[in-house]
Design an enzyme around this catalytic site. Structure first.
Site, PDB file in Angstrom:
ATOM      1  N   ARG A 151      -4.297  34.835 -16.739  1.00 19.98           N
ATOM      2  CA  ARG A 151      -4.768  35.924 -15.876  1.00 19.98           C
ATOM      3  C   ARG A 151      -3.879  37.145 -16.034  1.00 19.98           C
ATOM      4  O   ARG A 151      -2.654  37.044 -15.963  1.00 19.98           O
ATOM      5  CB  ARG A 151      -4.757  35.473 -14.414  1.00 19.98           C
ATOM      6  N   GLU A 175       0.834  -1.209   0.000  1.00 21.45           N
ATOM      7  CA  GLU A 175       0.000   0.000   0.000  1.00 21.45           C
ATOM      8  C   GLU A 175       0.868   1.259   0.000  1.00 21.45           C
ATOM      9  O   GLU A 175       0.615   2.198  -0.746  1.00 21.45           O
ATOM     10  CB  GLU A 175      -0.963  -0.009   1.190  1.00 21.45           C
TER      11      GLU A 175
END
Ligand SMILES: Cc1cc2nc3c(=O)[nH]c(=O)nc-3n(C[C@H](O)[C@H](O)[C@H](O)COP(=O)(O)OP(=O)(O)OC[C@H]3O[C@@H](n4cnc5c(N)ncnc54)[C@H](O)[C@@H]3O)c2cc1C
Length: 386
Positions: free
Chosen positions: A268, A242
Site C-alpha cells: 500500500r 484443552e
C-alpha cells in the site's frame, strides 16, 4: 511470505512442520468443495483426512499429540472455517486424548468411529448459572438400582446440537467436596435426554452450541467415567489438555493474518511511499510475528511434553500460561491487523476484514484468563483463592 520470515516462523520440530505442510495441502483440496456442506458433513470430510486420528511416533515422525497439533495448524492454514477448526481441536484435545481409555474399554470401542468422524462428542460442564465454578453445578445423578438417574441441564456446550455422545458432569454428592462430582458418558438418544435451546454465537458462529436437558434419564453404572466421585479429577485432566492445546486451532488463522498484513504494509502506498516504510507500521508487523512465533513455540513445547509422557495434570500451570498467552497474543494480533487495514477491516469482501470476536472468545472458554491467572499465582504460593 518471504524466506526469512518463513524460516523465523518455522520454529516447530521439522517432522511437525512437514505435517503442517501436508495437511495444508490436503485440506486446501477439500476446503472449497465442502464449504457449502452442513457442519457434520464438513466434519466427516476433515476427519477423513486423518485429523482426529491418534497416530504418529516412529523414528522420523512426530508423536501423536504433536502430529495432531500440526494437522490442526495445517487445516487452519488452508483456510478451513475457524469454527470448524475450533470444534475439531476441542474434541481432539479436550476429549479424545484425555479420555482415550474411557472411550476404548467400554462395552464397545468407539475410538474408531470418533476418529473417522462418524461419532461426534461434546463436553457438557457449564450450566446456565455459570461455568467457572463447577462445584456450584446443580445437575445431579442419583443412584438407582444398578445405575443412576440423571436430572438437570447443561448450557453453552459446543457441538451439543449435533453430537452423538456427551461427557456429562453431575453431582453425586452434596456440598463442595472434591469428590462431589462424577463424569458420565451419555448417548444423546437415551430416553430422558433431549436437546434444548441452540445458541447463536457472535464468536465462531459456525461451531454449533446448545443446551442438553436431562429429565430423569436412566444411565447404567458402566456410563461412569473413572469412578463415582472422580469427576473433578477427570475435569482437571480434560481442562488441562484443552488449555494446553485448544489455541492450536488459531495458529493457521494467525499466520494468515500476519501474511496478509505484511503484504498490505509492503504494497500500500501512503504519503508517497509504501506504508511499511513507517516505523510504527513496521513495529506492529514485527509484534504480530513475535506473537505468532512465541505462540507456536509454546504450543509445540507442550505437545512435545505430552508426547514424552508428562501428564496433563503435571503440566497444568504451563497449560494455563500457554492458554492465557496465546489467546491474548491472538487478540493483540487481530488488533494490529485491524489498525493497519483501516476501514477495510470492517468491509466484507475487502480481503482485509478482521474478526475480533473469535479471538476474544478465547479469553473465556477453557477457563477465563482472569481465573487462570489466579490459579497460576496460587501455584506460586500466593494466598489467593478463586
Ligand atoms: C466459544 C465457547 C465455547 C464453549 N464451549 C463449551 C463447551 O463445549 N462445554 C461447556 O461446558 N462450556 C463451554 N463454554 C462455556 C465456558 O466453559 C464458560 O464460558 C467458562 O467456563 C466461563 O464461565 P462463564 O461464562 O459462566 O463465566 P463466569 O464464571 O461468569 O466468569 C465471567 C468473568 O467473571 C470474572 N470472574 C468471575 N469470578 C472470578 C474470580 N473468582 N476471580 C477472578 N475473576 C472472576 C472473570 O473475568 C470471568 O471471565 C464455551 C464458551 C465459549 C465462549
Amino acid at each position: 511470505m518471504n524466506d526469512a520470515l518463513t524460516r523465523l516462523l518455522r520454529c516447530a520440530p521439522a517432522p511437525a512442520e512437514r505435517v503442517v505442510d501436508e495437511y495444508r495441502d490436503l485440506a486446501a483440496e477439500v476446503a472449497d468443495k465442502t464449504a457449502g456442506d452442513d457442519f457434520r458433513a464438513q466434519w466427516r470430510t476433515l476427519a477423513g483426512l486423518g485429523v482426529l486420528r491418534r497416530t504418529g511416533g516412529g523414528p522420523d515422525g512426530p508423536g501423536p499429540v504433536t502430529r495432531g497439533l500440526a494437522a490442526i495448524e495445517g487445516i487452519g492454514l488452508a483456510g478451513v472455517d475457524p469454527g470448524l477448526c475450533y470444534a475439531l481441536t476441542s474434541q481432539l484435545f479436550g476429549m479424545q486424548h484425555p479420555l482415550r481409555t474411557a472411550l476404548s474399554t467400554r462395552d464397545q470401542d468407539i475410538t474408531e468411529a470418533v476418529e473417522d468422524g462418524r461419532t461426534l462428542l461434546c463436553h457438557a460442564l457449564t450450566e446456565r448459572s455459570g461455568g467457572s465454578d463447577p462445584l456450584s453445578m446443580a445437575s445431579r445423578a442419583e443412584r438407582d438400582q444398578d445405575g443412576y438417574v440423571l436430572t438437570g441441564a447443561k448450557a453453552f456446550v459446543t457441538a451439543a446440537p449435533v453430537a452423538d455422545l456427551a461427557i456429562v458432569f453431575a453431582r453425586t454428592a452434596q456440598g463442595r467436596t472434591p469428590f462431589a462430582l462424577t463424569a458420565f458418558l451419555v448417548p444423546l438418544d437415551t430416553p430422558g435426554v433431549s436437546r434444548g435451546e441452540t445458541f447463536d454465537k457472535t464468536a465462531l458462529p459456525t461451531a454449533p452450541m446448545g443446551e442438553l436437558l436431562f429429565d430423569g434419564a436412566r444411565l447404567p453404572a458402566t456410563a461412569v467415567i473413572g469412578q463415582e466421585g472422580s469427576g473433578l479429577g477427570i475435569m482437571s485432566a480434560t481442562t488441562a489438555w484443552e488449555r494446553a492445546l485448544i489455541l492450536g486451532y488459531a495458529l493457521g488463522p494467525m499466520r494468515l493474518l500476519l501474511e496478509r498484513t505484511a503484504r498490505w504494509a509492503r504494497e500500500r502506498e501512503h504519503f508517497g511511499r509504501p506504508m511499511g516504510a513507517s516505523h510504527q507500521v513496521a513495529a506492529r508487523v514485527s509484534d504480530m510475528a513475535m506473537a505468532l512465533h512465541r505462540s507456536r513455540i509454546q504450543l509445540y513445547t507442550l505437545a512435545a511434553a505430552l508426547d514424552a509422557g508428562t501428564t496433563a495434570r503435571q503440566l497444568a500451570a504451563e497449560a494455563a500460561l500457554t492458554k492465557i498467552s496465546v489467546s491474548e497474543d491472538y487478540v493483540r494480533m487481530t488488533e494490529h491487523a485491524t489498525a493497519l487495514a483501516g476501514v477495510r477491516a470492517f468491509v466484507p469482501d475487502s480481503g482485509l476484514t478482521a474478526d475480533p470476536l473469535g479471538p476474544l472468545a478465547a479469553l473465556t472458554y477453557a477457563g477465563p484468563n482472569d481465573l487462570l491467572r489466579v490459579g497460576v499465582a496460587r501455584q506460586l504460593g500466593l494466598p489467593v483463592e478463586n
